[in-house]
Design an enzyme around this catalytic site. Structure first.
Site, PDB file in Angstrom:
ATOM      1  N   SER A 156       0.865  -1.171   0.000  1.00 48.24           N
ATOM      2  CA  SER A 156       0.000   0.000   0.000  1.00 48.24           C
ATOM      3  C   SER A 156       0.907   1.228   0.000  1.00 48.24           C
ATOM      4  CB  SER A 156      -0.957  -0.006   1.198  1.00 48.24           C
ATOM      5  OG  SER A 156      -0.264  -0.262   2.396  1.00 48.24           O
TER       6      SER A 156
ATOM      7  N   PHE B 258      12.420  14.272  10.610  1.00 45.83           N
ATOM      8  CA  PHE B 258      11.198  13.468  10.793  1.00 45.83           C
ATOM      9  C   PHE B 258      11.375  12.509  11.961  1.00 45.83           C
ATOM     10  CE2 PHE B 258       9.412  13.172   6.157  1.00 45.83           C
ATOM     11  CZ  PHE B 258       9.026  14.485   6.231  1.00 45.83           C
TER      12      PHE B 258
ATOM     13  N   HIS C 115       3.758  -0.960   3.717  1.00 46.59           N
ATOM     14  CA  HIS C 115       3.054   0.301   3.441  1.00 46.59           C
ATOM     15  C   HIS C 115       4.139   1.362   3.238  1.00 46.59           C
ATOM     16  CE1 HIS C 115      -0.184   3.333   3.889  1.00 46.59           C
ATOM     17  NE2 HIS C 115       0.691   4.036   4.591  1.00 46.59           N
TER      18      HIS C 115
ATOM     19  N   ASP D 210      -2.090  14.908  15.887  1.00 45.47           N
ATOM     20  CA  ASP D 210      -1.376  15.794  16.809  1.00 45.47           C
ATOM     21  C   ASP D 210      -2.072  17.133  16.817  1.00 45.47           C
ATOM     22  OD1 ASP D 210       0.699  14.109  17.734  1.00 45.47           O
ATOM     23  OD2 ASP D 210       1.602  14.247  15.743  1.00 45.47           O
TER      24      ASP D 210
ATOM     25  N   GLU E  51       1.299   5.595   0.633  1.00 47.00           N
ATOM     26  CA  GLU E  51       0.746   6.768   1.322  1.00 47.00           C
ATOM     27  C   GLU E  51       1.172   8.046   0.617  1.00 47.00           C
ATOM     28  OE1 GLU E  51       0.815   6.621   5.609  1.00 47.00           O
ATOM     29  OE2 GLU E  51       1.448   8.719   5.685  1.00 47.00           O
TER      30      GLU E  51
HETATM   31  P1  FAD Z   1      -3.315   7.026  19.847  1.00 47.05           P
HETATM   32  O1  FAD Z   1      -3.411   5.607  19.447  1.00 47.05           O
HETATM   33  O2  FAD Z   1      -4.507   7.652  20.498  1.00 47.05           O
HETATM   34  O3  FAD Z   1      -2.051   7.146  20.816  1.00 47.05           O
HETATM   35  C1  FAD Z   1      -1.390   8.386  21.034  1.00 47.05           C
HETATM   36  C2  FAD Z   1      -0.698   8.373  22.400  1.00 47.05           C
HETATM   37  O4  FAD Z   1      -1.681   8.369  23.436  1.00 47.05           O
HETATM   38  C3  FAD Z   1       0.175   7.142  22.660  1.00 47.05           C
HETATM   39  O5  FAD Z   1       1.265   7.539  23.448  1.00 47.05           O
HETATM   40  C4  FAD Z   1      -0.740   6.225  23.433  1.00 47.05           C
HETATM   41  O6  FAD Z   1       0.000   5.320  24.240  1.00 47.05           O
HETATM   42  C5  FAD Z   1      -1.538   7.229  24.252  1.00 47.05           C
HETATM   43  N1  FAD Z   1      -2.904   6.778  24.572  1.00 47.05           N
HETATM   44  C6  FAD Z   1      -3.763   6.145  23.744  1.00 47.05           C
HETATM   45  N2  FAD Z   1      -4.919   5.875  24.382  1.00 47.05           N
HETATM   46  C7  FAD Z   1      -4.790   6.375  25.650  1.00 47.05           C
HETATM   47  C8  FAD Z   1      -5.627   6.413  26.791  1.00 47.05           C
HETATM   48  N3  FAD Z   1      -6.860   5.881  26.777  1.00 47.05           N
HETATM   49  N4  FAD Z   1      -5.163   7.003  27.919  1.00 47.05           N
HETATM   50  C9  FAD Z   1      -3.919   7.553  27.948  1.00 47.05           C
HETATM   51  N5  FAD Z   1      -3.070   7.532  26.898  1.00 47.05           N
HETATM   52  C10 FAD Z   1      -3.502   6.956  25.769  1.00 47.05           C
HETATM   53  N6  FAD Z   1      -0.786  12.390  11.828  1.00 47.05           N
HETATM   54  C11 FAD Z   1      -1.549  13.303  11.181  1.00 47.05           C
HETATM   55  O7  FAD Z   1      -1.707  14.425  11.672  1.00 47.05           O
HETATM   56  N7  FAD Z   1      -2.139  13.007   9.983  1.00 47.05           N
HETATM   57  C12 FAD Z   1      -2.016  11.812   9.397  1.00 47.05           C
HETATM   58  O8  FAD Z   1      -2.565  11.567   8.308  1.00 47.05           O
HETATM   59  C13 FAD Z   1      -1.218  10.809  10.054  1.00 47.05           C
HETATM   60  N8  FAD Z   1      -1.066   9.573   9.537  1.00 47.05           N
HETATM   61  C14 FAD Z   1      -0.357   8.619  10.219  1.00 47.05           C
HETATM   62  C15 FAD Z   1      -0.266   7.326   9.697  1.00 47.05           C
HETATM   63  C16 FAD Z   1       0.459   6.339  10.358  1.00 47.05           C
HETATM   64  C17 FAD Z   1       0.525   4.944   9.766  1.00 47.05           C
HETATM   65  C18 FAD Z   1       1.135   6.649  11.575  1.00 47.05           C
HETATM   66  C19 FAD Z   1       1.950   5.600  12.291  1.00 47.05           C
HETATM   67  C20 FAD Z   1       1.031   7.930  12.110  1.00 47.05           C
HETATM   68  C21 FAD Z   1       0.288   8.922  11.450  1.00 47.05           C
HETATM   69  N9  FAD Z   1       0.146  10.219  11.971  1.00 47.05           N
HETATM   70  C22 FAD Z   1      -0.613  11.151  11.299  1.00 47.05           C
HETATM   71  C23 FAD Z   1       0.791  10.587  13.228  1.00 47.05           C
HETATM   72  C24 FAD Z   1      -0.171  10.396  14.437  1.00 47.05           C
HETATM   73  O9  FAD Z   1      -1.292  11.236  14.309  1.00 47.05           O
HETATM   74  C25 FAD Z   1       0.601  10.733  15.701  1.00 47.05           C
HETATM   75  O10 FAD Z   1       1.592   9.767  15.943  1.00 47.05           O
HETATM   76  C26 FAD Z   1      -0.263  10.978  16.938  1.00 47.05           C
HETATM   77  O11 FAD Z   1       0.575  11.560  17.944  1.00 47.05           O
HETATM   78  C27 FAD Z   1      -0.862   9.718  17.529  1.00 47.05           C
HETATM   79  O12 FAD Z   1      -1.886   9.217  16.809  1.00 47.05           O
HETATM   80  P2  FAD Z   1      -2.438   7.739  17.141  1.00 47.05           P
HETATM   81  O13 FAD Z   1      -3.586   7.509  16.270  1.00 47.05           O
HETATM   82  O14 FAD Z   1      -1.346   6.761  17.129  1.00 47.05           O
HETATM   83  O15 FAD Z   1      -2.931   7.972  18.649  1.00 47.05           O
END
Ligand code: FAD
Length: 277
Positions: free
Chosen positions: A3, A204, A254, A96, A5
């Site tokens: 895939s 990055f 990916h 973020d 991105e």
């Molecule tokens: P989560 O899974 O919510 O986790 C984030 C943090 O919070 C982790 O440290 C986790 O341990 C903690 N956490 C989770 N749940 C809880 C809880 N219930 N209580 C306390 N702590 C908790 N960013 C963008 O802005 N746009 C994009 O399109 C984008 N695409 C991405 C694609 C991929 C494949 C990856 C790996 C990252 C991408 N990111 C993107 C970056 C991502 O948004 C950041 O890494 C962000 O900080 C975390 O998102 P997440 O979905 O992993 O969050």
């Protein structure tokens, strides 16, 4: 299974370059292409426009959707639009907090909340990928908590995961083992970052918590401004890593294309039997 991105281009010239790259990359027959959301200052409209460009090329498209800073109503508007466009995939993220949002973090605070929301409101309309961090999320309090939070996303209904990029396959295999030990069997696809620009990669990596191993940093630093040598070395290193990942059981790759085709095509050419010959 490959895939790809892409991120929304900033202007018309960048959009033309993206379309040229994406057309060339369709030769890899990607299972789907994903389009980032809100990353690097891009807008939601940028994501939608890029999704449309990719649909025009005949790709199955997975828009990224991050929940931080949005209300449920705003997320519903986006998801309704995606469903109306015939999209069947999503990459569900927390995202973020953009600077200048005045601390309003919105209705959903974690990616697990977004997965629960999508499942509650849209059932199985979307195949949902979530993010995984073999070297831990930069804000994580520890490896165990990070794993617990990943498990929560899967329990809420994620179908698959894409990892943050890494250059240490052992971190990936260790993460997969720990996830499997929790009884989770969804595909965890390694996210692969081609190496084309040392300065950009170092920046990055600092931001997202991906480790650039010492040997790799020193090898890359040796090339100085010799971009062609950095690219050639990068293709060699990343091809070998992807080959090892696939040989040892990774379900696919990916690619973080950064909207460029050359490095990804070169890596994939090395992975085919003809490329090895
Ligand atoms: P989560 O899974 O919510 O986790 C984030 C943090 O919070 C982790 O440290 C986790 O341990 C903690 N956490 C989770 N749940 C809880 C809880 N219930 N209580 C306390 N702590 C908790 N960013 C963008 O802005 N746009 C994009 O399109 C984008 N695409 C991405 C694609 C991929 C494949 C990856 C790996 C990252 C991408 N990111 C993107 C970056 C991502 O948004 C950041 O890494 C962000 O900080 C975390 O998102 P997440 O979905 O992993 O969050």
């Amino acid at each position: 299974m490959f895939s790809l991105e892409y991120f929304p281009p900033r202007d018309i010239a960048a959009q033309e370059r993206l379309v040229r790259s994406a057309k060339r990359l369709m030769a890899l027959r990607p299972a789907y292409v994903s389009v980032t959301f809100g990353a690097g200052g891009s807008t939601r409209d940028g994501t939608v426009d890029t999704v449309q460009l990719m649909q025009n090329l005949g790709a199955d498209v997975a828009p990224h959707l991050s929940c931080i800073g949005s209300t449920r109503e705003q997320l519903r508007t986006i998801l309704d639009d995606y469903r109306a466009r015939g999209l069947r995939r999503l990459v569900a993220l927390r995202g973020d907090m953009p600077s200048g949002m005045g601390g309003d973090i919105g209705d959903l605070h974690h990616a697990s909340d977004l997965v629960r929301f999508v499942r509650a409101e849209y059932g199985d309309a979307f195949h949902i990928e979530v993010a995984a961090y073999p070297e831990m999320h930069p804000q994580s309090l520890g490896a165990r908590e990070d794993l617990d939070h990943f498990v929560a996303k899967v329990s809420e209904g994620a179908d698959g995961a894409i990892t943050q990029y890494f250059f240490n396959p052992d971190a990936y295999f260790d993460f997969v083992d720990r996830v499997r030990a929790r009884g989770i069997d969804i595909p965890i696809v390694p996210g692969i970052m081609p190496i084309t620009n040392y300065t950009q990669l170092a920046r990055f990596s600092n931001m997202c918590g991906a480790e650039l191993p010492r040997w790799l940093r020193l090898r890359l630093a040796d090339f100085g401004d010799d971009k062609a040598s950095i690219r050639a070395f990068g293709v060699e290193v990343v091809s070998a890593m992807v080959a090892r990942l696939l040989e040892q059981g990774a379900p696919g790759a990916h690619f973080y294309t950064l909207n460029n085709a050359d490095a990804v095509l070169a890596i994939c050419a090395n992975l085919t039997p003809a490329g090895h010959a």
